[in-house]
Design a protein around this motif. Structure first.
Motif, PDB file in Angstrom:
ATOM      1  N   LEU A 104      40.539  19.010  44.247  1.00  5.82           N
ATOM      2  CA  LEU A 104      40.537  20.306  43.561  1.00  5.82           C
ATOM      3  C   LEU A 104      41.679  21.206  44.030  1.00  5.82           C
ATOM      4  O   LEU A 104      42.324  21.876  43.214  1.00  5.82           O
ATOM      5  CB  LEU A 104      39.189  21.013  43.740  1.00  5.82           C
ATOM      6  N   THR A 105      41.970  21.226  45.336  1.00  7.91           N
ATOM      7  CA  THR A 105      43.082  22.077  45.784  1.00  7.91           C
ATOM      8  C   THR A 105      44.413  21.522  45.277  1.00  7.91           C
ATOM      9  O   THR A 105      45.324  22.285  44.957  1.00  7.91           O
ATOM     10  CB  THR A 105      43.115  22.237  47.317  1.00  7.91           C
ATOM     11  N   ARG A 148      47.142  23.512  42.917  1.00 10.67           N
ATOM     12  CA  ARG A 148      48.519  23.652  43.397  1.00 10.67           C
ATOM     13  C   ARG A 148      49.552  23.169  42.372  1.00 10.67           C
ATOM     14  O   ARG A 148      50.752  23.288  42.603  1.00 10.67           O
ATOM     15  CB  ARG A 148      48.694  22.881  44.716  1.00 10.67           C
ATOM     16  N   LEU A 149      49.101  22.619  41.253  1.00 15.61           N
ATOM     17  CA  LEU A 149      50.048  22.167  40.228  1.00 15.61           C
ATOM     18  C   LEU A 149      50.806  23.362  39.653  1.00 15.61           C
ATOM     19  O   LEU A 149      50.245  24.447  39.502  1.00 15.61           O
ATOM     20  CB  LEU A 149      49.295  21.448  39.097  1.00 15.61           C
ATOM     21  N   ALA A 191      51.139   8.945  40.158  1.00 16.95           N
ATOM     22  CA  ALA A 191      52.324   9.495  40.831  1.00 16.95           C
ATOM     23  C   ALA A 191      51.958  10.153  42.169  1.00 16.95           C
ATOM     24  O   ALA A 191      52.807  10.713  42.841  1.00 16.95           O
ATOM     25  CB  ALA A 191      52.993  10.523  39.933  1.00 16.95           C
ATOM     26  N   ARG A 192      50.677  10.097  42.537  1.00 18.09           N
ATOM     27  CA  ARG A 192      50.168  10.670  43.795  1.00 18.09           C
ATOM     28  C   ARG A 192      50.433  12.170  43.907  1.00 18.09           C
ATOM     29  O   ARG A 192      50.703  12.696  44.991  1.00 18.09           O
ATOM     30  CB  ARG A 192      50.748   9.934  45.014  1.00 18.09           C
ATOM     31  N   VAL A 193      50.390  12.862  42.773  1.00 19.97           N
ATOM     32  CA  VAL A 193      50.558  14.320  42.780  1.00 19.97           C
ATOM     33  C   VAL A 193      49.198  14.999  42.885  1.00 19.97           C
ATOM     34  O   VAL A 193      49.013  15.982  43.598  1.00 19.97           O
ATOM     35  CB  VAL A 193      51.299  14.791  41.506  1.00 19.97           C
ATOM     36  N   THR A 209      55.582  25.803  43.189  1.00 24.42           N
ATOM     37  CA  THR A 209      55.730  24.351  43.341  1.00 24.42           C
ATOM     38  C   THR A 209      57.016  23.948  42.650  1.00 24.42           C
ATOM     39  O   THR A 209      57.226  24.284  41.498  1.00 24.42           O
ATOM     40  CB  THR A 209      54.556  23.618  42.666  1.00 24.42           C
ATOM     41  N   GLY A 210      57.850  23.206  43.351  1.00 19.63           N
ATOM     42  CA  GLY A 210      59.119  22.809  42.742  1.00 19.63           C
ATOM     43  C   GLY A 210      59.310  21.313  42.805  1.00 19.63           C
ATOM     44  O   GLY A 210      58.479  20.579  43.320  1.00 19.63           O
ATOM     45  N   GLY A 211      60.446  20.874  42.243  1.00 19.69           N
ATOM     46  CA  GLY A 211      60.852  19.479  42.427  1.00 19.69           C
ATOM     47  C   GLY A 211      60.066  18.505  41.589  1.00 19.69           C
ATOM     48  O   GLY A 211      59.839  18.712  40.395  1.00 19.69           O
ATOM     49  N   TYR A 212      59.597  17.463  42.250  1.00 16.82           N
ATOM     50  CA  TYR A 212      59.055  16.295  41.566  1.00 16.82           C
ATOM     51  C   TYR A 212      57.870  16.626  40.661  1.00 16.82           C
ATOM     52  O   TYR A 212      57.799  16.183  39.520  1.00 16.82           O
ATOM     53  CB  TYR A 212      58.650  15.252  42.605  1.00 16.82           C
TER      54      TYR A 212
END
Length: 359
Positions: free
Chosen positions: A188-189, A193-194, A270-272, A320-323
Motif C-alpha cells: 500500500l505505501t 508513492r507512485l 517491474a518491481r515498482v 517520484t522521478g526517473g524509472y
C-alpha cells in the motif's frame, strides 16, 4: 503489568518493523532479555537483542525457546509480500508452515505464558457485500482462496487451535489495519508513492490506517497486559481514497477494474509496486473495522488517528522521478492529461495500449 525478568522471543527481526520492535522491547525495564529470530540477520543495529539465526520452518526453533527460557513469544513474521523471500510459494511456506512449527515449539515449552501474534485486517477481505464495520466475531463475506489473506486466515486458525490446547498461555491476536508511516515499505505505501496514482473508476473506498509507532506500541502493550483474545487495531476514523490522494497532491488516473489489474501486473513485474488481488479488492471496496474491543478490553488507544497516520506518511514524500515516471507514462499512453487541480480525473476512459496488455 507483567513481573520483571521476562524473556521475549520475537520472530521476523530481519524486517524493519520486527527489528525496531525487538529493540524497543529490549529497552523495557520489565524485560530481562529479548531473543530475535530470523532466517537471515537483520540489517541495522539491534541493540541489546540477542540474535539467533534460525528458520522457524525448522523444528530447531523448539530448542531455542527451551534453551533461552522464553516465556513470551511475539510472532511478527507473517508477511504480506514475497519480497526477498523468493516468490509466493516460499512466502506461503514461511507464513503457514513457519507458524505451525513455531506453535509446535510453543506447545512443548512448559514455561511459556504469553503468545502475541501480529495479524491483519486483510483477513476480512474486501467485497461489495461487506458490513460498514467488521467486528472481531465476523467472518469475511468471501472466503479468501489464495494469497496473503488466505495465509492470515490459516495462521489465525492454527493460533486458535494452540490457544485451546494450551489454556494456560495468554494468546493475543492483533488484527492490524494497513500499517503506514515514513519508514514503512508495503504494497500500500508503494502504491501511494507512485507519481500518478491509478484508482478504480466509479469507486471511492474507505481506508483505515495504523501508524507504525502505534503498531510497536500495541505489541508492547499486549505483552504487558496479557489480555487473551482477538482485537482489531486501527487509528480512529476513516479516510476516503480520494481524500488520501488529494492530501498527497498527486494526480490520479481512474481506470476500469480490469485496466487497474493490468497496470498492477506491469508495475509488479517491474518491481515498482506490488498489486495483489487483496490490494485491488481494498482499492475497489475499501474496508472498515470496529475497534471498540481494542479500547474496552485490551485497553489500548493509538496515539494517531487514521488521518494523522497518513499525514505523517505523506509529509516527507519527495517527488517520484526517473524509472517509475517513465514506466507509468508508457502504461498510461493515451490517457488524458491530469487535471490542474488535484483529485480524480473526469471524462471518458481511453482504450488501453497493446504495450499495457503485455504486462
Amino acid at each position: 503489568m507483567g513481573s520483571a525478568g521476562r524473556v521475549v522471543l520475537v520472530t521476523g527481526v530481519s524486517r524493519d518493523l520486527g527489528r525496531r520492535f525487538a529493540r524497543a522491547v529490549a529497552a523495557d525495564p520489565s524485560v530481562d532479555r529479548v531473543v530475535g529470530v530470523d532466517a537471515v540477520p537483520p540489517r541495522g543495529d539491534i541493540g541489546e537483542v540477542s540474535f539467533v539465526r534460525a528458520d522457524i520452518r525448522n523444528p530447531v526453533i523448539a530448542k531455542v525457546i527451551v534453551k533461552e527460557d522464553v516465556d513470551t513469544v511475539v510472532h511478527m513474521s507473517v508477511i504480506s509480500t514475497p519480497g526477498s523471500t523468493g516468490g509466493r510459494n516460499t512466502m506461503k511456506e514461511l507464513n503457514v508452515i513457519g507458524t505451525m512449527q513455531l506453535l509446535a515449539a510453543c506447545q512443548k515449552a512448559p514455561g511459556l505464558r504469553a503468545l502475541v501474534v501480529k495479524s491483519s485486517t486483510t483477513v476480512y477481505g474486501a467485497s461489495n457485500r461487506d458490513p460498514a464495520m467488521f467486528t472481531e466475531d465476523m467472518e469475511p463475506r468471501r472466503v479468501p482462496r489464495s494469497g496473503y489473506a488466505k495465509d492470515v486466515a490459516e495462521v489465525e486458525g492454527y493460533v486458535r487451535g494452540f490457544a485451546r490446547r494450551r489454556p494456560d498461555v495468554s494468546v493475543t491476536i492483533l488484527r492490524a489495519a494497513n500499517v503506514i508511516g515514513p519508514l514503512v515499505t508495503s504494497p500500500l505505501t508503494s502504491y501511494f508513492r507512485l507519481p500518478v496514482v491509478p484508482t478504480v473508476l466509479g469507486y471511492d473506498p474507505r481506508l483505515q490506517f495504523l501508524h507504525e509507532q502505534d503498531l510497536l506500541d500495541v505489541l508492547r502493550h499486549a505483552i504487558g497486559a496479557e489480555v487473551a483474545g482477538t482485537f482489531n487495531v486501527a487509528g480512529d476514523g476513516i479516510l476516503m481514497l480520494s481524500q488520501a490522494v488529494r492530501r498527497l497532491q498527486r494526480p490520479s488516473v481512474p481506470l476500469p477494474p480490469f485496466a487497474v489489474g493490468r497496470v498492477g501486473s506491469t508495475l509488479r513485474s517491474a518491481r515498482v509496486a506490488d498489486f495483489s488481488p487483496e490490494q485491488l479488492g481494498l482499492l475497489t471496496y475499501g474496508r472498515g473495522v470496529d475497534t471498540t474491543r481494542m479500547r474496552t478490553e485490551l485497553g489500548f488507544e493509538p496515539a494517531r488517528t487514521t488521518a494523522a497516520a497518513f499525514a505523517d506518511f505523506a509529509a516527507p514524500l519527495p517527488p517520484t522521478g526517473g524509472y517509475a515516471d517513465r514506466l507509468l507514462a508508457r502504461v498510461a499512453q493515451g490517457l488524458p492529461e491530469p487535471a490542474p487541480t488535484p483529485g480524480p480525473l473526469t471524462g471518458p476512459v481511453p482504450a488501453y495500449t497493446r504495450g499495457a496488455d503485455r504486462g
